[in-house]
Write an enzyme that holds these catalytic residues in place. Sequence first.
Site, PDB file in Angstrom:
ATOM      1  N   PRO A   1     -13.214  46.681  -3.163  1.00  0.00           N
ATOM      2  CA  PRO A   1     -13.420  45.731  -1.924  1.00  0.00           C
ATOM      3  C   PRO A   1     -13.871  44.671  -2.447  1.00  0.00           C
ATOM      4  CG  PRO A   1     -13.753  48.160  -1.121  1.00  0.00           C
ATOM      5  CD  PRO A   1     -13.594  48.259  -3.023  1.00  0.00           C
ATOM      6  N   GLU A   2     -13.649  43.527  -2.016  1.00  0.00           N
ATOM      7  CA  GLU A   2     -14.051  41.990  -1.851  1.00  0.00           C
ATOM      8  C   GLU A   2     -15.109  41.729  -0.665  1.00  0.00           C
ATOM      9  OE1 GLU A   2     -13.970  40.515  -4.795  1.00  0.00           O
ATOM     10  OE2 GLU A   2     -13.289  41.688  -6.334  1.00  0.00           O
TER      11      GLU A   2
ATOM     12  N   HIS B   1     -14.114  63.968   0.488  1.00  0.00           N
ATOM     13  CA  HIS B   1     -14.542  61.874  -0.625  1.00  0.00           C
ATOM     14  C   HIS B   1     -15.014  61.264   1.101  1.00  0.00           C
ATOM     15  CE1 HIS B   1     -12.557  62.493  -4.146  1.00  0.00           C
ATOM     16  NE2 HIS B   1     -11.167  62.947  -3.184  1.00  0.00           N
TER      17      HIS B   1
ATOM     18  N   ARG C   1     -14.523  57.354  -5.447  1.00  0.00           N
ATOM     19  CA  ARG C   1     -15.046  57.668  -6.871  1.00  0.00           C
ATOM     20  C   ARG C   1     -16.265  57.032  -6.660  1.00  0.00           C
ATOM     21  NH1 ARG C   1     -11.868  53.091  -9.773  1.00  0.00           N
ATOM     22  NH2 ARG C   1     -13.109  53.369 -11.510  1.00  0.00           N
TER      23      ARG C   1
ATOM     24  N   ARG D   1     -25.363  24.709 -16.582  1.00  0.00           N
ATOM     25  CA  ARG D   1     -23.678  26.261 -17.173  1.00  0.00           C
ATOM     26  C   ARG D   1     -23.243  25.708 -18.244  1.00  0.00           C
ATOM     27  NH1 ARG D   1     -25.597  29.865 -13.079  1.00  0.00           N
ATOM     28  NH2 ARG D   1     -24.156  31.084 -13.541  1.00  0.00           N
TER      29      ARG D   1
END
Length: 273
Positions: free
Chosen positions: A2-3, A91, A109, A154
């Site tokens: 999931p983002e 789950h 998971r 950077r």
Amino acid sequence: MPELPEVEVTRRGVAPHLEGRTVTAVTFRHAGLRWPFPLDLPTLLAGRTIRDIGRRGKYLLLRFDHGTVIIHLGMSGHLRILDTSVAPKKHDHFDLAVGSHLLRLSDPRRFGAVLWHAAEDGPVEQHVLLAGLGLEPLEEVFSAQILYQKTRNRAAPIKQVLLAGDIVVGVGNIYASESLFRAGINPKTAAHRISLARYELLADAIRIILAAAIDKGGSTLRDFIGVDGQSGYFQQSYFVYDRAGLPCRNCGTLITQIKQGQRSTFYCKKCQK
Ligand SMILES: [Zn+2]
């Protein structure tokens, strides 16, 4: 995984069912996920009212007067609102009941998290998991100027700087590739070599792409399940992500796939300089 868009879609989905409600029960069916569960949560939350459901990066924040429950969906977690009579499945590790319905976290998971941050320990934004997060890309504080300033020292490739999340959150692997395509920037370009004008394009691209993903109901993961229990949702049409060897939708050049820091990057050699 999931983002940010999925987490924001989840937040918007669960908030109307939880905000202003009083917790009637908290149930854990496991010792923990990524970290041990706060086993005193049932005592801490019983009879308390949920003031607000917020989000910081990919963390959902259930705010109470005396503290905040921090929830992370990990690799495979999802949250649903269900009637309290619905039996848990294998789950389903965590329930937070508010009368006749509950918030249920399922995480096959078990890389997700449920944590408690007491108000007496300071603002939740100072929690160790949240303190180092970059700006929220959909808030006004995020700008090209910030991207430009914070990348002057950077030298890493811009794709990896975006993924690091310390300047701006929510630009995960998919959205980094897509944003850089939209902005016409080669993902290998050293971040400190990119001009302010090009960061203007990138900041716009990030905002537009994340907002579009949220509008569409999230993004990609087959095992992300929306709060209404509907499995999956709209597979988005990407410009470069997962399109190695296919023609660029803009110029027809075949999309290139490379590895950057163990992650796949997709880009068009002609459109992105
Ligand atoms: Zn192209």
